[in-house]
Write a protein that holds these residues in place. Structure first.
Motif, mmCIF file in Angstrom:
data_model
loop_
_atom_site.group_PDB
_atom_site.id
_atom_site.type_symbol
_atom_site.label_atom_id
_atom_site.label_comp_id
_atom_site.label_asym_id
_atom_site.label_seq_id
_atom_site.Cartn_x
_atom_site.Cartn_y
_atom_site.Cartn_z
ATOM 1 N N PRO A 72 0.808 -1.226 0.000
ATOM 2 C CA PRO A 72 0.000 0.000 0.000
ATOM 3 C C PRO A 72 0.840 1.274 0.000
ATOM 4 O O PRO A 72 0.370 2.325 -0.447
ATOM 5 C CB PRO A 72 -0.842 -0.119 1.272
ATOM 6 N N GLU A 73 2.084 1.170 0.421
ATOM 7 C CA GLU A 73 2.967 2.338 0.408
ATOM 8 C C GLU A 73 3.274 2.808 -1.007
ATOM 9 O O GLU A 73 3.765 3.927 -1.206
ATOM 10 C CB GLU A 73 4.267 2.048 1.177
ATOM 11 N N TYR A 74 2.972 1.998 -2.017
ATOM 12 C CA TYR A 74 3.226 2.366 -3.406
ATOM 13 C C TYR A 74 1.986 2.854 -4.137
ATOM 14 O O TYR A 74 2.078 3.307 -5.275
ATOM 15 C CB TYR A 74 3.803 1.180 -4.186
ATOM 16 N N HIS A 75 0.835 2.767 -3.530
ATOM 17 C CA HIS A 75 -0.401 3.109 -4.227
ATOM 18 C C HIS A 75 -0.417 4.553 -4.724
ATOM 19 O O HIS A 75 -0.848 4.815 -5.851
ATOM 20 C CB HIS A 75 -1.618 2.821 -3.343
ATOM 21 N N ALA A 76 0.052 5.484 -3.910
ATOM 22 C CA ALA A 76 0.076 6.893 -4.340
ATOM 23 C C ALA A 76 0.971 7.065 -5.567
ATOM 24 O O ALA A 76 0.621 7.814 -6.489
ATOM 25 C CB ALA A 76 0.540 7.795 -3.200
ATOM 26 N N ASP A 77 2.093 6.362 -5.602
ATOM 27 C CA ASP A 77 2.989 6.443 -6.767
ATOM 28 C C ASP A 77 2.309 5.872 -8.007
ATOM 29 O O ASP A 77 2.440 6.426 -9.096
ATOM 30 C CB ASP A 77 4.290 5.687 -6.507
ATOM 31 N N LEU A 78 1.602 4.778 -7.843
ATOM 32 C CA LEU A 78 0.937 4.143 -8.980
ATOM 33 C C LEU A 78 -0.195 5.004 -9.541
ATOM 34 O O LEU A 78 -0.577 4.848 -10.687
ATOM 35 C CB LEU A 78 0.404 2.764 -8.572
ATOM 36 N N GLU A 79 -0.696 5.915 -8.731
ATOM 37 C CA GLU A 79 -1.789 6.793 -9.152
ATOM 38 C C GLU A 79 -1.310 8.185 -9.566
ATOM 39 O O GLU A 79 -2.110 8.989 -10.032
ATOM 40 C CB GLU A 79 -2.810 6.912 -8.015
#
Length: 140
Positions: A41-48
């Motif tokens: 979940p720590e990567y979700h902002a990057d993926l968006e």
């Protein structure tokens, strides 16, 4: 051999994530990528984030490159699916006796990172025996 650019890798992950969020049909590879992204979940902002396509992730920033990390998850999933190098699947199964799936894959990832770094530093091919030995050191 498929050798995607940095931009292609990032677009693959961001597009797979977008499709997941929009409940669109995913390819099998996108499904695997999304499964691993869901565990991070720590990567979700990057993926968006559109800015993530051009972002630099440096050690000095203290951040892991989410695209590199997820790419390694995909590479290891492929290695396990075809048991290449031979013995990696058995080593993984042995790790699962004392580690959960994510921990076991992270042990393999750390080992892979080390042998890739050594191969690049020495200008030699990746040493499969060293790779497997590094993994087996974590089997109890």
């Amino acid at each position: 051999m498929f050798n995607p650019t940095r931009e292609q890798v990032r677009q693959f992950f961001t597009e797979a994530w977008r499709k997941h969020k929009s409940r669109e049909v995913l390819t099998p590879l996108e499904s695997i990528a999304v499964d691993w992204a869901l565990q991070h979940p720590e990567y979700h902002a990057d993926l968006e984030s559109p800015e993530a396509l051009e972002a630099e992730y440096t050690v000095e920033q203290g951040r892991t490159n989410p695209f590199l990390h997820l790419s390694m998850h995909l590479a290891i999933a492929e290695q396990l699916s075809v048991d290449q190098p031979p013995g990696i699947r058995a080593a993984y199964q042995q790790l699962l006796a004392t580690h959960d799936e994510h921990q076991a894959v992270h042990i393999i990832m750390e080992s892979l990172g080390q042998v890739v770094w050594e191969a690049q530093r020495l200008g030699k091919p990746l040493d499969n025996d060293s790779y497997l030995e590094l993994i087996r050191k974590h089997i109890r």
